[in-house]
Every structure is written in C-alpha cells, then in structure tokens.
Design an enzyme around this catalytic site. Sequence first.
Site, mmCIF file in Angstrom:
data_model
loop_
_atom_site.group_PDB
_atom_site.id
_atom_site.type_symbol
_atom_site.label_atom_id
_atom_site.label_comp_id
_atom_site.label_asym_id
_atom_site.label_seq_id
_atom_site.Cartn_x
_atom_site.Cartn_y
_atom_site.Cartn_z
ATOM 1 N N ARG A 1 0.882 -1.187 0.000
ATOM 2 C CA ARG A 1 0.000 0.000 0.000
ATOM 3 C C ARG A 1 0.905 1.217 0.000
ATOM 4 N NH1 ARG A 1 -5.377 1.399 3.515
ATOM 5 N NH2 ARG A 1 -6.149 -0.038 1.955
ATOM 6 N N HIS B 1 -7.349 0.827 -6.482
ATOM 7 C CA HIS B 1 -7.608 -0.060 -5.339
ATOM 8 C C HIS B 1 -8.292 -1.330 -5.880
ATOM 9 C CE1 HIS B 1 -7.856 -1.335 -1.338
ATOM 10 N NE2 HIS B 1 -8.706 -0.471 -0.815
ATOM 11 N N GLN C 1 -10.292 -3.729 -3.581
ATOM 12 C CA GLN C 1 -11.608 -3.213 -3.210
ATOM 13 C C GLN C 1 -12.615 -3.449 -4.342
ATOM 14 O OE1 GLN C 1 -12.509 -1.668 -0.152
ATOM 15 N NE2 GLN C 1 -14.529 -2.091 -1.013
ATOM 16 N N ASP D 1 -17.320 7.385 -1.626
ATOM 17 C CA ASP D 1 -16.091 7.219 -0.834
ATOM 18 C C ASP D 1 -15.793 8.589 -0.221
ATOM 19 O OD1 ASP D 1 -13.672 6.348 0.239
ATOM 20 O OD2 ASP D 1 -12.581 6.392 -1.670
ATOM 21 N N CYS E 1 -16.546 1.871 0.360
ATOM 22 C CA CYS E 1 -15.390 1.014 0.654
ATOM 23 C C CYS E 1 -14.997 1.055 2.124
ATOM 24 C CB CYS E 1 -14.211 1.439 -0.212
ATOM 25 S SG CYS E 1 -13.736 3.159 0.058
ATOM 26 N N ARG F 1 -14.048 -8.507 1.138
ATOM 27 C CA ARG F 1 -12.626 -8.207 0.931
ATOM 28 C C ARG F 1 -11.775 -9.443 1.186
ATOM 29 N NH1 ARG F 1 -10.380 -3.165 1.019
ATOM 30 N NH2 ARG F 1 -8.555 -4.455 0.586
HETATM 31 N N1 CP Z 1 -11.444 -0.151 2.209
HETATM 32 C C1 CP Z 1 -10.186 -0.232 2.666
HETATM 33 O O1 CP Z 1 -9.231 -0.460 1.923
HETATM 34 O O2 CP Z 1 -10.068 -0.066 4.001
HETATM 35 P P1 CP Z 1 -8.685 0.115 4.777
HETATM 36 O O3 CP Z 1 -8.084 1.416 4.352
HETATM 37 O O4 CP Z 1 -9.087 0.120 6.235
HETATM 38 O O5 CP Z 1 -7.800 -1.033 4.456
HETATM 39 N N1 NVA Z 2 -9.977 6.824 -1.255
HETATM 40 C C1 NVA Z 2 -9.608 6.367 0.061
HETATM 41 C C2 NVA Z 2 -9.825 4.902 0.152
HETATM 42 C C3 NVA Z 2 -9.453 4.278 1.473
HETATM 43 C C4 NVA Z 2 -9.709 2.802 1.483
HETATM 44 C C5 NVA Z 2 -8.155 6.730 0.348
HETATM 45 O O1 NVA Z 2 -7.326 6.568 -0.555
HETATM 46 O O2 NVA Z 2 -7.853 7.186 1.437
#
Ligand code: CP
Ligand code: NVA
Length: 299
Positions: A98, A125, A128, A216, A256, A284
Amino acid sequence: MSNVACLLEVDDLGSAGLTQVLRTACDSSPLKVLQDSGVALLFQKPSSRTRHSMEMAVMQLGGHPVSVIGAEVGIDERESAEDVARNLACYHAAIGVRVFDHTVVERMAAVSPVPVVNMLSDQAHPLQALADLLTIQQAFGQIAGCRIAYVGDPNNVSRSLAIAAVLAGGEFVVASPSDYCFNTNDLQRIAQSGAVPVVMEDPFEAVQGAQVVYTDVWVSMGQETDAVQKLAAFSNYMVTPELMAEAAPEAIFMHCLPARPGSEVNDEVLYGPQSRIWQQAENRMHTARGALSYLLKTP
Ligand code: CP
Ligand code: NVA
C-alpha cells in the site's frame, strides 16, 4: 515488467481472470496454494480492512502473512523500492504493498520474481473493486446490466470500480463537481480497459435508475492539503435518503470504508436497510483469497 502475474489494477486480470477470481472467492475449501509460504504485506499508510482481510486470506490458503508498517522497511529511504521487492521475494511467495505513489508499486512489480499486489495507491484499489463486484453479484445475481452510480470524489476507489464494472458488463456513471472530475490521464487509463465512464455533475441525474449508489471519502489519505476547498466543493454531493429515492427501487448503497458520516453520506443511508457496507468488508477477505489463488496458480 517481470513476467510474473501481478495485480496493480483490476484489468490486469482480464475479464476471464476476473470471472475466475469471483468464482474462486466463493470456494469454501480453497486449494492451499500458499502452504508453508509467506506473504509480505507492506503499508505506507493506515489500513484496517486491507490488512485484516489479506492476513486472513493468506492464512486460509495455508500461508503466513508478515505485515510491516512503511517506516520499518523505508521504501526509497533505507533502500530502493526495487531492492525491497527483490529482498522480500527471498522469503515470500507474494508481496502486497500500500503506497502513496502508484509508480512505486509499478517499480516493484517490474523487478519482482513473485507476484506484487497493489493494496491501494493514489491511482487504484483493485482489491476493493473485486470485493465490490462480488457484493453486486450477490445482490443482483450478475453485474452485467447493472447501473453503478458513483457520487463524489473521482479517486483511486472509483477508478478501479469504473474499470471493474465495465469489464464485468455493467454501466458506470460518476457525478462530481466540474473542478474535480476525472482528468484526461484518468480517462485514458480507464479507456485502456475498454471502459468509458459516463461523467456528469448532477448527482440526482447520475443515480436515476441505478442499482448501485456508491461513494467514498471526499479527501483520500495523503491528499489532506486540499481538504477545506474540497469539502466546500462537494457539499451538495452527500448521499442522503432523498438521493437514494431517485435510484432504482431495489438499489443498494455501497462504500469502501472508512466513511465520514455527515460528509459524503449520512447515517440514515450508511446504516440503513439498503446499505451493504459490512458485506463489502467481509467480501474483501473472500476476494483477496480468490485473487491470491489466481496469481499464484498463473504461470
Ligand atoms: N477499504 C479499505 O481499503 O479499508 P482500509 O483502508 O481500512 O484497508
Ligand atoms: N480513497 C480512500 C480509500 C481508502 C480505502 C483513500 O485513498 O484514502
């Protein structure tokens, strides 16, 4: 790019791979493709769902997850992203990462002898999007023919969802303020998958007849400098019961998570009967298992 299968964006799977991942995700006794193997999970920013779902998916496939917070590994600080990937591949059958900057995942995938999975970047993502497709399939029996209306910030989650939805035969519509719509690069990247999102400003128009209303956060992790301006620009884009009433009668609400109740969605919708947020969160884990199985079985 190395010739191992990686998952940087959802269309790396192709439509046949996508179908296979969704099918495998529903397999209650999956092959232990990770027996006695490790999977490295690196997080440069916070996570709840991704870390837990990936760790459990690895366990269910017979493997051992090793989660590490960014500073500990120091990508491009202690050593280059490329050397981090080369090193972790000495111990692990796959690497999840990540990152803030999507090019970091690309650089790791380019040299890694084992599959690299994007666990969220500024661009995408894919994990997701896979869970979201499974959730839509469970609600309506199929994704083909579903209108998916995304209301809010065109971001990493919505890019992957646009690609995934169209790859699976759905229709994707996005409503956002004109100053925050998908830019040309986004549209070109999405178009590479054959997906052409319908872009508009009016959220009420976007959700007309939609089976899925999705949102989101308006401010993603790492983009906080823009927050004040963005919150003002998006003030008319909150998903409310009034907005849901314009969607199809059978419509579901998706997010999400994590959510900011009172910003992009209110409590009534987020925790209401149309909401599928907990099913998405559970999915997930199932789709992570499906994705890892697919990548580890693909030569
Ligand atoms: N939706 C999602 O990726 O959640 P987190 O950021 O908690 O992993
Ligand atoms: N768009 C959000 C998604 C988190 C799962 C972010 O990138 O923070």
